[in-house]
Design a protein around this motif. Structure first.
Motif, short mmCIF file in Angstrom:
data_model
loop_
_atom_site.label_atom_id
_atom_site.label_comp_id
_atom_site.label_asym_id
_atom_site.label_seq_id
_atom_site.Cartn_x
_atom_site.Cartn_y
_atom_site.Cartn_z
N HIS A 39 0.81 -1.23 0.00
CA HIS A 39 0.00 0.00 0.00
C HIS A 39 0.84 1.27 0.00
O HIS A 39 0.54 2.21 -0.74
CB HIS A 39 -0.94 0.00 1.20
N ALA A 40 1.86 1.33 0.84
CA ALA A 40 2.65 2.56 0.95
C ALA A 40 3.30 2.91 -0.40
O ALA A 40 3.24 4.06 -0.84
CB ALA A 40 3.69 2.43 2.04
N ALA A 41 3.91 1.94 -1.04
CA ALA A 41 4.58 2.19 -2.32
C ALA A 41 3.57 2.54 -3.42
O ALA A 41 3.83 3.42 -4.24
CB ALA A 41 5.40 0.97 -2.72
N ILE A 42 2.43 1.86 -3.42
CA ILE A 42 1.41 2.14 -4.43
C ILE A 42 0.85 3.55 -4.22
O ILE A 42 0.71 4.32 -5.18
CB ILE A 42 0.29 1.08 -4.40
N ARG A 43 0.58 3.91 -2.99
CA ARG A 43 0.08 5.26 -2.69
C ARG A 43 1.11 6.32 -3.11
O ARG A 43 0.75 7.34 -3.69
CB ARG A 43 -0.24 5.38 -1.21
N GLU A 44 2.38 6.09 -2.81
CA GLU A 44 3.43 7.03 -3.21
C GLU A 44 3.45 7.19 -4.73
O GLU A 44 3.63 8.31 -5.24
CB GLU A 44 4.79 6.56 -2.72
N TYR A 45 3.32 6.08 -5.45
CA TYR A 45 3.32 6.16 -6.91
C TYR A 45 2.15 7.01 -7.41
O TYR A 45 2.34 7.91 -8.23
CB TYR A 45 3.25 4.76 -7.55
N TRP A 46 0.94 6.71 -6.91
CA TRP A 46 -0.22 7.47 -7.38
C TRP A 46 -0.11 8.94 -6.99
O TRP A 46 -0.48 9.82 -7.76
CB TRP A 46 -1.53 6.85 -6.88
N GLN A 47 0.42 9.24 -5.81
CA GLN A 47 0.57 10.63 -5.40
C GLN A 47 1.55 11.34 -6.33
O GLN A 47 1.31 12.48 -6.75
CB GLN A 47 1.04 10.74 -3.95
N ALA A 48 2.67 10.70 -6.65
CA ALA A 48 3.65 11.30 -7.56
C ALA A 48 3.04 11.53 -8.94
O ALA A 48 3.29 12.56 -9.58
CB ALA A 48 4.90 10.42 -7.65
#
Length: 120
Positions: free
Chosen positions: A47-56
């Motif tokens: 989740h953390a990495a996926i959220r970071e990707y979508w935020q970027a």
């Protein structure tokens, strides 16, 4: 709601989150151990990495994303959707295709793998 309708709704919820500029909403459809496999980048797991990707991506100007699911298949606790997508990022028009792989667990359907690529 049928299983096919459920996975199509999760498919759509990712796009809704992106267009709402809400990375948390875009990430909610993924399993905690899910993975995102975008073009030209390493796999993002969890989740953390996926959220970071979508935020970027949102911060980079990803917008006006439309997905058109062209197929959905459910077999017991596994499902797959696929389709085409369009959008824009930083003024550049995007078009491509995607596949989402789902698993059904105690908390319902969740995206396990998300992969897409762009048309040349």
């Amino acid at each position: 709601m049928s299983d096919v309708e459920s996975v199509k709704a999760l498919d759509a919820s990712i796009i809704e989150g992106i267009n709402a500029k809400d990375a948390g909403m875009a990430t909610a459809a993924y399993a905690e151990d899910g993975a995102l496999m975008p073009p030209g980048a390493p796999t993002m797991s969890g989740h953390a990495a996926i959220r970071e990707y979508w935020q970027a991506a949102i911060d980079g100007g990803l917008e006006n994303v439309l997905a058109n699911p062209t197929a959905a298949h459910v077999s017991e606790d596994i499902a797959v959707t696929m389709g085409t997508l369009t959008g824009s990022m930083g003024g550049q028009e995007l078009a491509g295709k995607y596949v989402l792989y789902f698993r059904k667990g105690n908390d319902g359907w969740k995206v396990q793998r998300d992969i897409w690529n762009f048309d040349a």
